[in-house]
Design an enzyme around this catalytic site. Structure first.
Site, PDB file in Angstrom:
ATOM      1  N   ALA A 277     129.461  20.518 -18.279  1.00  0.00           N
ATOM      2  CA  ALA A 277     127.920  20.057 -17.044  1.00  0.00           C
ATOM      3  C   ALA A 277     127.055  21.317 -16.829  1.00  0.00           C
ATOM      4  CB  ALA A 277     128.567  20.189 -15.225  1.00  0.00           C
TER       5      ALA A 277
ATOM      6  N   GLY B 253     132.981  19.338 -18.060  1.00  0.00           N
ATOM      7  CA  GLY B 253     132.261  18.199 -18.201  1.00  0.00           C
ATOM      8  C   GLY B 253     132.250  17.032 -19.664  1.00  0.00           C
TER       9      GLY B 253
ATOM     10  N   GLU C 226     135.466  15.169 -19.628  1.00  0.00           N
ATOM     11  CA  GLU C 226     135.185  14.188 -19.434  1.00  0.00           C
ATOM     12  C   GLU C 226     134.660  13.165 -19.955  1.00  0.00           C
ATOM     13  OE1 GLU C 226     134.077  16.546 -15.917  1.00  0.00           O
ATOM     14  OE2 GLU C 226     135.608  15.814 -14.553  1.00  0.00           O
TER      15      GLU C 226
ATOM     16  N   GLU D 259     136.423  24.579 -14.578  1.00  0.00           N
ATOM     17  CA  GLU D 259     135.861  24.444 -13.823  1.00  0.00           C
ATOM     18  C   GLU D 259     136.230  24.980 -12.158  1.00  0.00           C
ATOM     19  OE1 GLU D 259     136.963  21.671 -15.528  1.00  0.00           O
ATOM     20  OE2 GLU D 259     135.212  20.272 -15.336  1.00  0.00           O
TER      21      GLU D 259
END
Ligand code: CAA
Length: 257
Positions: free
Chosen positions: A65, A108, A111, A131
């Site tokens: 992210a 992310g 992911e 994270e």
């Protein structure tokens, strides 16, 4: 055309999407996720598209992210985050999605790779959920899909330590289906896409749906869904064509009907 993505049609029936924010190692900001969701919606409606390859650069598939964007959001901002809807739209894409991963697939990015149906990784690819180093945890499937892909012990280790694993390790765990030299990762993913694109689209679609269902339902429910999909396909022209072509010892011509 989206700002953060490149779209190519290098093979009949196959589309190649390249994440294109090189200065931020393809960090997944809201714009990129929104553009990706919108593009996949378009490709869903495009009968000429039967499989999609998603890739990044040699250095990074995606480094997670966008941390700068995330820093601006408080709890309410995260609750109302439009990215959640983008992730859901990406997850609903019904055609085969193949990730060709080189370099970093972190947070992310990992992911996103796990949203794909097949992951092909270049030697040197790194998969991780870092994270925890930021005082947070995965928020786009990294606890759920990773555990289903690699099992409890390794998912715990990756999420709780934040340490990444390499492509070969990811392959041994079943996260990745094949490892290639980095320069051939996209080529190999496109070749797989081409094979899938030559199959009957309805059968491909229902097979994908049934396989995904296996990850989140009990065996009896999954078997019922499989049988239902198998029966539905009996009504398709492509099934008749596939069987007739076998009997007539020729290649089938599938039309998607
Ligand atoms: N968000 C925003 N920018 C990022 C970024 C990210 N996730 N990752 C890298 N960048 C930017 C860097 O800030 C840097 O920009 P500047 O040149 O303007 O300084 C540029 O990309 C290049 O990065 P580095 O100089 O850090 O490159 P490196 O080769 O030294 O290190 C790296 C590469 C190890 C991937 C390192 O960039 C890194 O650790 N990135 C963050 C990885 C991370 O923590 N990802 C998880 C994010 S949280 C998340 O994803 C939540 C979720 O599940 C939804």
């Amino acid at each position: 055309m989206p700002d953060t993505l490149l779209l190519d049609a290098p093979e009949a029936g196959v589309r190649l999407i390249t994440l294109n924010r090189p200065a931020a190692l393809n960090a997944l900001n809201t714009q990129l996720l929104g553009e990706l969701a919108a593009l996949l919606d378009e490709l869903e409606a495009d009968d000429g598209c039967r499989a999609v390859v998603l890739t990044g650069s040699q250095k990074a598939f995606a480094a997670g992210a966008d941390i700068n964007e995330m820093a601006e959001r408080d709890a309410v901002g995260i609750l109302n985050d439009p990215r959640v809807a983008h992730w859901q739209r990406i997850g609903r894409f019904p055609k085969p999605l193949i990730a060709a991963v080189n370099g970093f697939a972190l947070g992310g990015g990992c992911e996103l790779a796990m949203q794909a149906d097949i992951i092909i990784a270049g030697e040197g690819a790194r998969f991780g959920q870092p994270e925890i180093n930021l005082g947070i945890m995965p928020g786009a499937g990294g606890t759920q899909r990773l555990l289903r892909a690699v099992g409890k012990a390794m998912a715990m280790q990756m999420v709780l330590t934040g340490e990444a694993i390499d492509a070969r390790h990811a392959q041994r765990l079943g996260l990745v289906s094949e490892v290639t030299q980095p320069e051939f990762t996209v080529e190999r993913a496109l070749a797989i896409g081409r094979v899938i694109a030559s199959k009957a689209p309805l059968a491909v679609r229902l097979a994908k749906e049934a396989l995904l269902k296996a990850m989140d339902c009990d065996l009896a429910t999954g078997l019922r869904l499989e049988r239902h999909a198998f029966t539905v396909l009996a009504a398709s022209r492509d099934r008749a064509e596939g069987i007739r072509a076998f009997q007539e010892k020729r290649a089938p011509v599938f039309t998607g009907n």
